[in-house]
Design an enzyme around this catalytic site. Sequence first.
Site, mmCIF file in Angstrom:
data_model
loop_
_atom_site.group_PDB
_atom_site.id
_atom_site.type_symbol
_atom_site.label_atom_id
_atom_site.label_comp_id
_atom_site.label_asym_id
_atom_site.label_seq_id
_atom_site.Cartn_x
_atom_site.Cartn_y
_atom_site.Cartn_z
ATOM 1 N N THR A 283 0.756 -1.344 0.038
ATOM 2 C CA THR A 283 -0.017 -0.066 -0.012
ATOM 3 C C THR A 283 0.876 1.377 -0.114
ATOM 4 O OG1 THR A 283 -1.968 -1.241 1.272
ATOM 5 C CG2 THR A 283 -1.823 1.298 1.344
ATOM 6 N N THR B 101 1.277 -4.170 4.496
ATOM 7 C CA THR B 101 0.909 -4.477 5.963
ATOM 8 C C THR B 101 -0.022 -5.775 5.893
ATOM 9 O OG1 THR B 101 -1.265 -3.266 5.879
ATOM 10 C CG2 THR B 101 0.745 -2.116 6.418
ATOM 11 N N ASP B 102 -0.427 -6.268 4.775
ATOM 12 C CA ASP B 102 -1.254 -7.369 5.135
ATOM 13 C C ASP B 102 -0.426 -8.631 5.561
ATOM 14 O OD1 ASP B 102 -3.471 -6.489 3.808
ATOM 15 O OD2 ASP B 102 -3.015 -7.472 2.044
#
Length: 334
Positions: free
Chosen positions: A13, A89-90
């Site tokens: 992201t 960040t997943d």
Amino acid sequence: MGRRVAVFSLGGTIAMTGGPAGGVVPTLTAADLVAAVPALATTGVTLDVHDFRRLPGASLGFDDLLALVTAAGREVAGGADGVVVTQGTDTIEETSYALDLLWPYDAPLVVTGAMRNPTLAGADGPANLLAAVTVAAAPASRRIGCLVVLGDEIHAARWVRKTHTTAPAAFRSPDIGPVGLVAEGRARVLARPARHPLDLQVRDPGAVRTAVLPVVLGDDGATLRRAGSGLDGLVVAGFGVGHVPAATVAVLGELAAGMPVVLASRVGAGPVLTATYGFPGSESDLLSRGLVAAGTLDCYKARVLLHLLLAAGADRDRIATAFGTIGAGEVAGD
């Protein structure tokens, strides 16, 4: 002489902009990310940027991480004081822990990302990158392995979890909280987790098959049996302190006779117990049947450790010893 930090971008992201088919996709390079933070020029830190991958966090794998450790290790051997990794960040809670286990150097390895992509108001990527560089350059960050820095909080990879799908303050360390913070341009390390890098040669992680399988209400073990037949190792995420339905006990015992089966909790905080309860399906019952206790490792980090141990050729005794040591979760000086 000024400090030097190597920055490796993996995508995610933090590096996303609008795509041709709608939605955002990873397009920004490491140089783009650094250029978007003018304050980095005032830190006195020299940055060496590396556009390493351009993937969403969910598409990263163990092979990417092994390659990253090799490349980042060359930077440290060449004089870098620390390394920053930007990614989606997943998967940060898993990738950062894998990196912590694989990273043998005293220099800090700092992972960061963003919850809001650059097209949104209040995008958090630039501030997170600035804080991560500050932490990576700080002498206080040495010899504590991989750290995760978001929202000016410093978390140990060993403990950190993503706890919200969209909130900017999504990252927490449920058992101990942050180990430090960034304030007034300075990294303040308040606690130092004990380090346990793997003293093993990880060979081909892509050839190993591991999984996390939770037990659920009314579970009869059929799913465990089917899934376990194609695995090299399994983490079973039990209820509470490590309990499973009685109907699954025989299946788990059979699986543990043929491969390492680690008993973790699906709760996400707190330890798996070893000797408090005694009913069929209790933690003591399962451990007597050959399962290995995860200790304070949550089920996802337990799977990362199990996968890397298996990829290094560790046998069940070595795996049990590793979980006994690493799962204890002590901090330095305990």
